[in-house]
Scaffold this motif. Structure first.
Motif, short mmCIF file in Angstrom:
data_model
loop_
_atom_site.label_atom_id
_atom_site.label_comp_id
_atom_site.label_asym_id
_atom_site.label_seq_id
_atom_site.Cartn_x
_atom_site.Cartn_y
_atom_site.Cartn_z
N PRO A 39 0.81 -1.23 0.00
CA PRO A 39 0.00 0.00 0.00
C PRO A 39 0.84 1.27 0.00
CG PRO A 39 -0.94 -1.60 1.49
CD PRO A 39 0.37 -2.17 1.04
N GLY A 40 0.51 2.19 -0.90
CA GLY A 40 1.19 3.47 -0.97
C GLY A 40 2.60 3.42 -1.49
N GLN A 41 2.99 2.29 -2.03
CA GLN A 41 4.36 2.16 -2.52
C GLN A 41 4.38 1.78 -3.99
OE1 GLN A 41 6.98 -0.18 -0.09
NE2 GLN A 41 5.86 0.30 1.78
N GLY A 42 5.55 1.93 -4.56
CA GLY A 42 5.74 1.53 -5.95
C GLY A 42 5.92 0.03 -6.05
N PHE A 88 -0.20 -6.97 -3.13
CA PHE A 88 -0.77 -6.99 -4.48
C PHE A 88 0.35 -7.40 -5.42
CE2 PHE A 88 -4.00 -6.27 -7.39
CZ PHE A 88 -3.72 -5.30 -8.33
N TYR A 89 0.11 -8.46 -6.21
CA TYR A 89 1.15 -8.99 -7.08
C TYR A 89 0.79 -8.69 -8.54
CZ TYR A 89 3.00 -11.34 -3.01
OH TYR A 89 3.53 -11.59 -1.78
N LEU A 90 1.76 -8.16 -9.25
CA LEU A 90 1.55 -7.77 -10.64
C LEU A 90 2.54 -8.49 -11.55
CD1 LEU A 90 1.04 -4.01 -9.99
CD2 LEU A 90 -0.59 -5.44 -11.22
N CYS A 91 2.03 -8.99 -12.65
CA CYS A 91 2.84 -9.64 -13.66
C CYS A 91 2.93 -8.73 -14.88
CB CYS A 91 2.20 -10.97 -14.04
SG CYS A 91 3.06 -11.89 -15.33
N ALA A 92 4.06 -8.70 -15.52
CA ALA A 92 4.25 -7.86 -16.70
C ALA A 92 5.03 -8.62 -17.76
CB ALA A 92 4.98 -6.58 -16.34
N GLN A 106 -3.81 -7.50 -14.51
CA GLN A 106 -4.68 -6.78 -13.58
C GLN A 106 -4.39 -7.08 -12.12
OE1 GLN A 106 -7.07 -4.23 -14.33
NE2 GLN A 106 -5.61 -4.36 -16.02
N GLY A 107 -3.45 -7.96 -11.86
CA GLY A 107 -2.99 -8.18 -10.50
C GLY A 107 -3.75 -9.25 -9.74
N THR A 108 -3.07 -9.78 -8.72
CA THR A 108 -3.65 -10.73 -7.77
C THR A 108 -3.41 -10.18 -6.37
OG1 THR A 108 -3.35 -12.70 -9.15
CG2 THR A 108 -3.49 -13.04 -6.76
N PRO B 40 -7.41 2.16 -8.49
CA PRO B 40 -7.40 1.36 -7.26
C PRO B 40 -7.69 -0.11 -7.50
CG PRO B 40 -8.54 3.43 -6.89
CD PRO B 40 -8.27 3.36 -8.37
N GLY B 41 -6.83 -0.97 -7.00
CA GLY B 41 -7.01 -2.41 -7.12
C GLY B 41 -6.80 -2.97 -8.51
N LYS B 42 -6.24 -2.19 -9.39
CA LYS B 42 -6.05 -2.62 -10.78
C LYS B 42 -4.58 -2.69 -11.15
CE LYS B 42 -10.52 -2.44 -11.69
NZ LYS B 42 -11.31 -3.66 -12.00
#
Lengths: 113, 113
Positions: A39-42, A88-92, A106-108, B40-42
């Motif tokens: 939260p609140g971070q890159g 929150f985990y993001l794939c790219a 869209q993240g998990t 948010p959340g995306k």
């Protein structure tokens, strides 16, 4: 439509369990990446792969593992060794090489219960 | 180690204002800089990609500039709208390791009707 698909959208993990997050892309990109966002971070890089059957640790790889058996798929396993996995985990993915644009899923959202 | 800083962390403006978001980085030997939008959340949506040889890129009401010598990039949003409300992140890819990007913590923008 071309893009990156992450599943599931929400995931709950009990203490001591391993869980696997899925990431699939149909963009024909060679490179794939996993990031963690608090939260609140890159975004912080966990692992990346620039070619099938090869991957490198990012800045925060401890407690995570990956595989790259197919060009289209780059699953991330959050192991019980990861002490604070709620995030929150993001794939790219991107075309390998400099100057290329990265595309994100869209993240998990993973929560430890 | 590349560090990326975004100032301010949060910004609230009335609809219709022009505004500037800032991104600074410590290592000027970059391949490219990319601006993203995150709701948010995306996941992240790419807005603009500036190659190291370029000074600016434009897309609609958005204009991004790059000054490598001073280690700065700005994202200019003209005639802001409530739909522009989101978190904006910049990411820098270094020449020394073209597979990895370093992200700032983002600027959360709120445009009030």
């Amino acid at each position: 439509d071309g893009g990156i698909t992450q599943s599931p959208k929400y995931l709950f993990r009990k203490e001591g369990q391993n869980v696997t997050l899925s990431c699939e892309q149909n963009l024909n990109h060679d490179a794939m990446y996993w990031y963690r966002q608090d939260p609140g971070q890159g975004l912080r890089l966990i692992y990346y792969s620039q070619i099938v059957n090869d991957f490198q640790k990012g800045d925060i790889a401890e407690g995570y593992s990956v595989s790259r058996e197919k060009k289209e798929s780059f699953p991330l396993t959050v192991t019980s060794a990861q002490k604070n996995p709620t995030a929150f985990y993001l794939c790219a993915s991107s075309i390998t090489g400099p100057g290329t644009e990265a595309f994100f899923g869209q993240g998990t959202r993973l929560t430890v219960v | 180690k590349q560090e990326v800083t975004q100032i301010p962390a949060a910004l609230s403006v009335p609809e219709g204002e022009n505004l500037v978001l800032n991104c600074s980085f410590t290592d000027s030997a970059i391949y490219n800089l990319q601006w993203f939008r995150q709701d948010p959340g995306k996941g992240l949506t790419s807005l603009l990609l500036i190659q190291s040889s370029q000074r600016e890129q434009t897309s609609g009401r958005l204009n991004a500039s790059l000054d490598k010598s001073s280690g700065r990039s700005t994202l200019y949003i003209a005639a802001s709208q409530p739909g522009d409300s989101a978190t904006y992140l910049c990411a820098v890819r270094l020449r020394t390791n073209a597979g990895k990007s370093t992200f700032g913590d983002g600027t959360t923008l709120t445009v009030k009707p």
